[in-house]
Write a protein that holds these residues in place. Structure first.
Motif, PDB file in Angstrom:
ATOM      1  N   CYS A   1      58.579  88.332  41.479  1.00 10.86           N
ATOM      2  CA  CYS A   1      58.848  87.138  42.278  1.00 10.86           C
ATOM      3  C   CYS A   1      58.534  85.872  41.491  1.00 10.86           C
ATOM      4  O   CYS A   1      58.630  84.761  42.017  1.00 10.86           O
ATOM      5  N   GLY A   2      58.147  86.025  40.230  1.00  5.44           N
ATOM      6  CA  GLY A   2      57.912  84.883  39.361  1.00  5.44           C
ATOM      7  C   GLY A   2      58.206  85.290  37.936  1.00  5.44           C
ATOM      8  O   GLY A   2      58.076  86.469  37.576  1.00  5.44           O
ATOM      9  N   TYR A   3      58.625  84.337  37.121  1.00 13.09           N
ATOM     10  CA  TYR A   3      59.003  84.657  35.752  1.00 13.09           C
ATOM     11  C   TYR A   3      58.663  83.454  34.886  1.00 13.09           C
ATOM     12  O   TYR A   3      59.301  82.411  35.002  1.00 13.09           O
ATOM     13  N   LEU A   4      57.629  83.578  34.063  1.00 13.65           N
ATOM     14  CA  LEU A   4      57.190  82.481  33.217  1.00 13.65           C
ATOM     15  C   LEU A   4      57.249  82.880  31.749  1.00 13.65           C
ATOM     16  O   LEU A   4      56.872  83.998  31.389  1.00 13.65           O
ATOM     17  N   THR A   5      57.725  81.972  30.917  1.00 12.64           N
ATOM     18  CA  THR A   5      57.692  82.227  29.484  1.00 12.64           C
ATOM     19  C   THR A   5      56.309  81.865  28.941  1.00 12.64           C
ATOM     20  O   THR A   5      55.581  81.070  29.533  1.00 12.64           O
ATOM     21  N   LYS A   6      55.957  82.463  27.814  1.00 15.00           N
ATOM     22  CA  LYS A   6      54.596  82.304  27.291  1.00 15.00           C
ATOM     23  C   LYS A   6      54.331  80.926  26.694  1.00 15.00           C
ATOM     24  O   LYS A   6      53.184  80.632  26.337  1.00 15.00           O
ATOM     25  N   ASP A   7      55.361  80.108  26.588  1.00 13.44           N
ATOM     26  CA  ASP A   7      55.119  78.741  26.149  1.00 13.44           C
ATOM     27  C   ASP A   7      55.018  77.779  27.343  1.00 13.44           C
ATOM     28  O   ASP A   7      55.051  76.565  27.186  1.00 13.44           O
ATOM     29  N   THR A   8      54.883  78.359  28.537  1.00  9.42           N
ATOM     30  CA  THR A   8      54.702  77.541  29.732  1.00  9.42           C
ATOM     31  C   THR A   8      53.382  76.776  29.637  1.00  9.42           C
ATOM     32  O   THR A   8      52.364  77.347  29.246  1.00  9.42           O
ATOM     33  N   PRO A   9      53.356  75.468  29.981  1.00  7.61           N
ATOM     34  CA  PRO A   9      52.089  74.720  29.987  1.00  7.61           C
ATOM     35  C   PRO A   9      51.034  75.430  30.819  1.00  7.61           C
ATOM     36  O   PRO A   9      51.330  76.002  31.868  1.00  7.61           O
ATOM     37  N   SER A  10      49.795  75.409  30.343  1.00 10.41           N
ATOM     38  CA  SER A  10      48.720  76.197  30.954  1.00 10.41           C
ATOM     39  C   SER A  10      48.539  75.931  32.439  1.00 10.41           C
ATOM     40  O   SER A  10      48.353  76.858  33.229  1.00 10.41           O
ATOM     41  N   GLU A  11      48.586  74.671  32.848  1.00  8.66           N
ATOM     42  CA  GLU A  11      48.369  74.364  34.255  1.00  8.66           C
ATOM     43  C   GLU A  11      49.486  74.912  35.135  1.00  8.66           C
ATOM     44  O   GLU A  11      49.275  75.197  36.309  1.00  8.66           O
ATOM     45  N   MET A  12      50.678  75.067  34.547  1.00 12.69           N
ATOM     46  CA  MET A  12      51.801  75.600  35.303  1.00 12.69           C
ATOM     47  C   MET A  12      51.561  77.055  35.693  1.00 12.69           C
ATOM     48  O   MET A  12      52.036  77.524  36.730  1.00 12.69           O
ATOM     49  N   VAL A  13      50.814  77.783  34.863  1.00  9.81           N
ATOM     50  CA  VAL A  13      50.510  79.177  35.175  1.00  9.81           C
ATOM     51  C   VAL A  13      49.683  79.259  36.457  1.00  9.81           C
ATOM     52  O   VAL A  13      49.997  80.028  37.376  1.00  9.81           O
TER      53      VAL A  13
ATOM     54  N   CYS B 286      56.771  97.075  36.511  1.00 10.88           N
ATOM     55  CA  CYS B 286      56.962  96.229  37.691  1.00 10.88           C
ATOM     56  C   CYS B 286      57.557  97.032  38.840  1.00 10.88           C
ATOM     57  O   CYS B 286      57.076  96.977  39.977  1.00 10.88           O
ATOM     58  N   SER B 287      58.585  97.784  38.542  1.00 12.03           N
ATOM     59  CA  SER B 287      59.256  98.583  39.564  1.00 12.03           C
ATOM     60  C   SER B 287      58.318  99.634  40.169  1.00 12.03           C
ATOM     61  O   SER B 287      58.274  99.826  41.385  1.00 12.03           O
ATOM     62  N   ARG B 288      57.541 100.297  39.308  1.00  9.35           N
ATOM     63  CA  ARG B 288      56.626 101.336  39.800  1.00  9.35           C
ATOM     64  C   ARG B 288      55.527 100.741  40.679  1.00  9.35           C
ATOM     65  O   ARG B 288      55.181 101.292  41.730  1.00  9.35           O
ATOM     66  N   ILE B 289      54.978  99.610  40.252  1.00 15.68           N
ATOM     67  CA  ILE B 289      53.901  98.984  41.028  1.00 15.68           C
ATOM     68  C   ILE B 289      54.425  98.531  42.390  1.00 15.68           C
ATOM     69  O   ILE B 289      53.766  98.733  43.422  1.00 15.68           O
ATOM     70  N   LYS B 290      55.619  97.949  42.418  1.00 17.61           N
ATOM     71  CA  LYS B 290      56.182  97.503  43.692  1.00 17.61           C
ATOM     72  C   LYS B 290      56.448  98.678  44.620  1.00 17.61           C
ATOM     73  O   LYS B 290      56.373  98.547  45.840  1.00 17.61           O
ATOM     74  N   GLY B 291      56.744  99.834  44.028  1.00 17.23           N
ATOM     75  CA  GLY B 291      56.941 101.026  44.847  1.00 17.23           C
ATOM     76  C   GLY B 291      55.640 101.519  45.465  1.00 17.23           C
ATOM     77  O   GLY B 291      55.632 102.053  46.574  1.00 17.23           O
ATOM     78  N   LEU B 292      54.536 101.315  44.746  1.00 15.44           N
ATOM     79  CA  LEU B 292      53.233 101.782  45.217  1.00 15.44           C
ATOM     80  C   LEU B 292      52.501 100.729  46.048  1.00 15.44           C
ATOM     81  O   LEU B 292      51.798 101.064  47.000  1.00 15.44           O
ATOM     82  N   VAL B 293      52.643  99.467  45.657  1.00  9.78           N
ATOM     83  CA  VAL B 293      51.953  98.365  46.343  1.00  9.78           C
ATOM     84  C   VAL B 293      52.990  97.279  46.649  1.00  9.78           C
ATOM     85  O   VAL B 293      53.053  96.251  45.956  1.00  9.78           O
ATOM     86  N   PRO B 294      53.825  97.482  47.656  1.00  2.00           N
ATOM     87  CA  PRO B 294      54.951  96.573  47.914  1.00  2.00           C
ATOM     88  C   PRO B 294      54.553  95.124  48.166  1.00  2.00           C
ATOM     89  O   PRO B 294      55.318  94.207  47.863  1.00  2.00           O
ATOM     90  N   GLU B 295      53.352  94.917  48.715  1.00  2.00           N
ATOM     91  CA  GLU B 295      52.950  93.561  49.090  1.00  2.00           C
ATOM     92  C   GLU B 295      52.474  92.716  47.919  1.00  2.00           C
ATOM     93  O   GLU B 295      52.319  91.492  48.046  1.00  2.00           O
ATOM     94  N   VAL B 296      52.220  93.323  46.761  1.00  2.00           N
ATOM     95  CA  VAL B 296      51.710  92.566  45.624  1.00  2.00           C
ATOM     96  C   VAL B 296      52.791  91.636  45.073  1.00  2.00           C
ATOM     97  O   VAL B 296      53.976  91.948  45.103  1.00  2.00           O
ATOM     98  N   ARG B 297      52.366  90.455  44.619  1.00  2.00           N
ATOM     99  CA  ARG B 297      53.283  89.517  43.980  1.00  2.00           C
ATOM    100  C   ARG B 297      53.166  89.697  42.467  1.00  2.00           C
ATOM    101  O   ARG B 297      52.053  89.675  41.928  1.00  2.00           O
ATOM    102  N   ILE B 298      54.278  89.872  41.793  1.00  5.90           N
ATOM    103  CA  ILE B 298      54.258  90.088  40.347  1.00  5.90           C
ATOM    104  C   ILE B 298      54.954  88.942  39.631  1.00  5.90           C
ATOM    105  O   ILE B 298      56.098  88.605  39.932  1.00  5.90           O
ATOM    106  N   VAL B 299      54.223  88.328  38.694  1.00  4.14           N
ATOM    107  CA  VAL B 299      54.761  87.258  37.867  1.00  4.14           C
ATOM    108  C   VAL B 299      54.908  87.788  36.445  1.00  4.14           C
ATOM    109  O   VAL B 299      53.934  88.226  35.839  1.00  4.14           O
ATOM    110  N   ILE B 300      56.122  87.759  35.945  1.00  9.44           N
ATOM    111  CA  ILE B 300      56.380  88.240  34.595  1.00  9.44           C
ATOM    112  C   ILE B 300      56.018  87.157  33.580  1.00  9.44           C
ATOM    113  O   ILE B 300      56.383  85.993  33.730  1.00  9.44           O
ATOM    114  N   LEU B 301      55.291  87.549  32.537  1.00 12.04           N
ATOM    115  CA  LEU B 301      54.979  86.670  31.414  1.00 12.04           C
ATOM    116  C   LEU B 301      55.658  87.248  30.180  1.00 12.04           C
ATOM    117  O   LEU B 301      55.427  88.406  29.834  1.00 12.04           O
ATOM    118  N   THR B 302      56.487  86.450  29.515  1.00 13.84           N
ATOM    119  CA  THR B 302      57.231  86.987  28.389  1.00 13.84           C
ATOM    120  C   THR B 302      57.680  85.891  27.440  1.00 13.84           C
ATOM    121  O   THR B 302      57.687  84.713  27.796  1.00 13.84           O
TER     122      THR B 302
END
Length: 221
Positions: free
Chosen positions: A105-117, A72-88
């Motif tokens: 800028c987003g953080y979702l757990t893997k048991d998040t309801p599908s439509e919420m993604v 995440c950190s490396r990508i933001k350094g190379l492409v600052p404008e991209v939005r990154i949502v963590i799935l974990t």
């Protein structure tokens, strides 16, 4: 970035085949979302992010080669404008804080309801950031607890300031420069600086302004 008529361009980064395929199937069901690439490792994610310049990246934290936070950190350094949502699968606060610090800028757990993604992808793209309510509540609670702890620590710290340190803190709060303090107390400026440095350390502050605020709040002046 696309116009309002163009689909949101996504990069999916997930090493587990079944979860990745399920995620792709979910996203492909929405006409306003399009997958421009998929990666199973951190190295692939970084390469594809720079090659395709997606709008949003769905990024798994547990990758086989590079830690997801580092990716995440490396990508933001190379492409600052991209939005990154963590799935974990991790819901613990340290992971949340590390992800935010790395630029997620987003953080979702893997048991998040599908439509919420899908909803999260849209909102992140439009608004810039989103967290699951339960995670947002925990983050706010932690910051509140941290602030309270810091206040309590400062209260205790004031009691261990020496009489001379309290005297100098009052003078600092009055806006007096080091030379004036030194002249009035008949000590060297070097000694004043040492006292002020000790005061900052004991109060856990970084500058005269923060020290002054504490002195005022605690009724020292």
């Amino acid at each position: 970035m696309p116009t309002s008529d163009e689909p949101i361009r996504l990069l999916v980064v997930e090493d587990q085949l079944l979860f990745r395929e399920g995620l792709k199937s979910l996203l492909n069901a929405h006409s306003d979302l399009t997958i421009v690439g998929e990666a199973t490792t951190g190295a692939e994610a970084i390469s594809l992010a720079t090659a395709h310049l997606p709008d949003v990246i769905l990024l798994d934290l547990n990758l086989p080669d590079i830690d997801g936070i580092e990716v995440c950190s490396r990508i933001k350094g190379l492409v600052p404008e991209v939005r990154i949502v963590i799935l974990t699968v991790n819901k613990d606060l340290p992971h949340l804080l590390k992800a935010i610090k790395a630029g997620a800028c987003g953080y979702l757990t893997k048991d998040t309801p599908s439509e919420m993604v899908a909803t999260t992808v849209r909102r992140v793209h439009q608004e810039g950031s989103i967290l699951e309510p339960v995670l947002a509540d925990r983050l706010l609670a932690e910051f509140s607890t941290f602030s309270q702890r810091k206040e309590e620590n400062q209260e205790v710290a004031l009691t261990i300031l020496s009489p001379r340190e309290k005297e100098i803190l009052k003078m600092v709060a009055d806006g007096k420069p080091n030379k004036i303090i030194a002249d009035e107390l008949d000590i060297s400026e070097h000694t004043v600086r040492n006292h002020i440095s000790n005061i900052f350390q004991k109060l856990h502050v970084n500058n005269r302004t923060e020290a002054t605020v504490i002195a005022i709040k605690k009724g020292l002046i």
